[in-house]
Design an enzyme around this catalytic site. Structure first.
Site, PDB file in Angstrom:
ATOM      1  N   SER A 142       1.038  -4.142  -8.222  1.00  0.00           N
ATOM      2  CA  SER A 142       0.403  -4.371  -6.931  1.00  0.00           C
ATOM      3  C   SER A 142      -0.141  -3.039  -6.438  1.00  0.00           C
ATOM      4  O   SER A 142       0.297  -1.971  -6.894  1.00  0.00           O
ATOM      5  CB  SER A 142       1.440  -4.913  -5.933  1.00  0.00           C
ATOM      6  OG  SER A 142       0.973  -4.843  -4.607  1.00  0.00           O
ATOM      7  N   TYR A 155       9.688  -4.052  -1.434  1.00  0.00           N
ATOM      8  CA  TYR A 155       8.664  -4.647  -2.290  1.00  0.00           C
ATOM      9  C   TYR A 155       7.912  -3.567  -3.057  1.00  0.00           C
ATOM     10  O   TYR A 155       7.739  -3.660  -4.284  1.00  0.00           O
ATOM     11  CB  TYR A 155       7.681  -5.475  -1.459  1.00  0.00           C
ATOM     12  CG  TYR A 155       6.527  -6.019  -2.265  1.00  0.00           C
ATOM     13  CD1 TYR A 155       6.709  -7.078  -3.143  1.00  0.00           C
ATOM     14  CD2 TYR A 155       5.254  -5.462  -2.162  1.00  0.00           C
ATOM     15  CE1 TYR A 155       5.653  -7.577  -3.896  1.00  0.00           C
ATOM     16  CE2 TYR A 155       4.193  -5.948  -2.909  1.00  0.00           C
ATOM     17  CZ  TYR A 155       4.400  -6.994  -3.767  1.00  0.00           C
ATOM     18  OH  TYR A 155       3.348  -7.477  -4.522  1.00  0.00           O
TER      19      TYR A 155
END
Length: 245
Positions: A142, A155
């Site tokens: 990501s 995250y």
């Protein structure tokens, strides 16, 4: 003819979003796709769509936090098609929250899915690829694996870990096996639905107004696989043109 033709490709988290889009595009280009996810009803529907277009697909229930299930999926692919050419570690979750909210169970779940899930995939597929003397492992990271933002500390940590694991793997197995990390920016998916913290959820809803379709990431995956065997596309970042991050 694309060198995707006939390749056996396993995709985790294949029931929606990037996983679904990749499965459909890869099958359309002649790959034999093997799909894994918890929602087998969704996998059945996706498989039906792929077969209706003349594609080759198999699927099996998968929880990536269970190492035995990941091993079973790889063995299932081998039993159907005799080999595994590509593993796409796509499954991931993103329940954002400020650290002071102490959502420890959500932290644990992210670590289990986003890090251990990737490691379990590598552990299951790598021996097969080593025996074949060929293969490719594609890990979905990501933009959160490149920069940290508020409410996303855990995250982002998991996605930084995906990058580190991938680079270590690349250095160790170079020669026969290719390793690719793909880092999407904000993309249409169900990731935001796992956010339980209202502040983080509202912020993400605003951020996602510029989201690009999952098909954009699927095309980057196809690009990485289609390269000649002596070309390893090690890392790709794909983000909306309008994204400031």
């Amino acid at each position: 003819m694309s060198n995707l033709n006939g390749k056996v490709i396993i995709i985790t988290g294949a029931s929606s979003g990037i996983g679904e889009a990749s499965a459909k595009l890869l099958a359309k280009k002649g790959a034999k796709v093997v799909l894994g996810a918890r929602r087998t009803d969704r996998l059945e529907a996706i498989a039906k769509d792929i077969r209706a277009e003349g594609g080759t697909v198999e699927y099996q229930a998968l929880d990536v936090t269970q190492r035995s299930q990941m091993e079973d999926l790889v063995q299932f692919a081998q039993s159907k098609f005799d080999r595994v050419d590509v593993l796409i570690n796509n499954a991931g979750i993103m329940p954002l929250s400020a650290l002071e909210q102490l959502k420890v169970e959500e932290w644990d779940r992210m670590i289990d899915v986003n890090i251990k899930g990737v490691l379990y995939g590598i552990a299951a597929a790598l021996p097969v690829m080593k025996a074949q003397k060929s293969g490719q492992i594609i890990n979905l990271s990501s933009i959160g694996g490149h920069a940290v933002s508020p409410t996303a500390a855990v995250y982002c940590a998991t996605k930084f870990a995906v990058g580190a694991i991938s680079e270590g793997l690349r250095q160790e197995v170079g020669g026969d096996i290719r390793v690719t990390v793909i880092s999407p920016g904000v993309t249409e998916s169900e990731l935001a639905e796992s956010i339980t913290d209202e502040t983080a959820r509202s912020g993400m809803q605003e951020f996602r107004r510029i989201a690009i379709p999952a098909a954009a990431i699927a095309r980057s995956i196809v690009f990485a696989i289609e390269q000649p065997d002596d070309v390893d596309v090690s890392e790709i970042i794909v983000r909306p043109t309008a994204s400031p991050y």
